[in-house]
Write a protein that holds these residues in place. Structure first.
Motif, PDB file in Angstrom:
ATOM      1  N   GLY A 137       0.814  -1.214   0.000  1.00 21.04           N
ATOM      2  CA  GLY A 137       0.000   0.000   0.000  1.00 21.04           C
ATOM      3  C   GLY A 137       0.848   1.265   0.000  1.00 21.04           C
ATOM      4  O   GLY A 137       0.526   2.235  -0.693  1.00 21.04           O
ATOM      5  N   GLN A 138       1.942   1.254   0.758  1.00 19.55           N
ATOM      6  CA  GLN A 138       2.839   2.415   0.774  1.00 19.55           C
ATOM      7  C   GLN A 138       3.470   2.622  -0.597  1.00 19.55           C
ATOM      8  O   GLN A 138       3.560   3.758  -1.086  1.00 19.55           O
ATOM      9  N   LYS A 139       3.902   1.537  -1.216  1.00 11.88           N
ATOM     10  CA  LYS A 139       4.492   1.638  -2.561  1.00 11.88           C
ATOM     11  C   LYS A 139       3.455   2.124  -3.567  1.00 11.88           C
ATOM     12  O   LYS A 139       3.751   2.948  -4.434  1.00 11.88           O
ATOM     13  N   HIS A 140       2.247   1.633  -3.440  1.00 10.24           N
ATOM     14  CA  HIS A 140       1.177   2.026  -4.352  1.00 10.24           C
ATOM     15  C   HIS A 140       0.846   3.516  -4.200  1.00 10.24           C
ATOM     16  O   HIS A 140       0.690   4.231  -5.195  1.00 10.24           O
ATOM     17  N   GLU A 141       0.746   3.979  -2.953  1.00 10.37           N
ATOM     18  CA  GLU A 141       0.470   5.403  -2.709  1.00 10.37           C
ATOM     19  C   GLU A 141       1.594   6.282  -3.257  1.00 10.37           C
ATOM     20  O   GLU A 141       1.335   7.337  -3.850  1.00 10.37           O
ATOM     21  N   ALA A 142       2.847   5.866  -3.083  1.00 10.37           N
ATOM     22  CA  ALA A 142       3.991   6.623  -3.606  1.00 10.37           C
ATOM     23  C   ALA A 142       3.939   6.659  -5.134  1.00 10.37           C
ATOM     24  O   ALA A 142       4.209   7.697  -5.747  1.00 10.37           O
ATOM     25  N   ARG A 143       3.562   5.560  -5.733  1.00 16.96           N
ATOM     26  CA  ARG A 143       3.447   5.490  -7.197  1.00 16.96           C
ATOM     27  C   ARG A 143       2.365   6.438  -7.697  1.00 16.96           C
ATOM     28  O   ARG A 143       2.547   7.151  -8.680  1.00 16.96           O
ATOM     29  N   LYS A 144       1.211   6.418  -7.011  1.00 17.90           N
ATOM     30  CA  LYS A 144       0.121   7.319  -7.398  1.00 17.90           C
ATOM     31  C   LYS A 144       0.538   8.784  -7.243  1.00 17.90           C
ATOM     32  O   LYS A 144       0.216   9.611  -8.100  1.00 17.90           O
TER      33      LYS A 144
END
Length: 117
Positions: free
Chosen positions: A96-103
């Protein structure tokens, strides 16, 4: 594969609930009384927190131990089985942290590309 046969769905069904992942995360350090749990998750209403604790108890993820007269002291803790969810939630949190950073990165890039020159 049918939805009912999907093992990921079975996992999601157990942790599905607005506060369940936070409840489990809060208990990984040890037992908590209801008031302590409520202070750790202040956005949760007493009603919803109680409902989700009951659901987790039904799934044998947490245990509820009442002591004292008329069950005046109640503590909740993860069962051994419930502790098996801790690494699952940790992996989900990392993703989730990686996904939020990607977004966020994508959003900033779109702002740059769309910005008037």
């Amino acid at each position: 594969m049918r939805l009912l046969d999907c093992p990921v769905r079975a996992t999601a069904d157990v942790i599905d609930g607005k506060w369940k992942p936070m409840i489990i995360n809060s208990m990984k350090a040890g037992s908590l009384r209801f008031g302590q749990l409520l202070r750790r998750i202040p956005e949760a209403s007493r009603k919803v927190l109680t409902e989700q604790l009951k659901e987790l108890q039904k799934e044998e993820i947490i245990s509820r131990v009442a002591s004292g007269r008329r069950s005046e002291r109640v503590e909740y803790s993860l069962t051994a089985y419930g502790r098996t969810l801790v690494p699952v939630l940790a992996a989900m949190a990392e993703w989730g942290q990686k996904h939020e950073a990607r977004k966020e990165k994508k959003s900033r890039l779109e702002e740059i590309l769309v910005a008037p020159r």
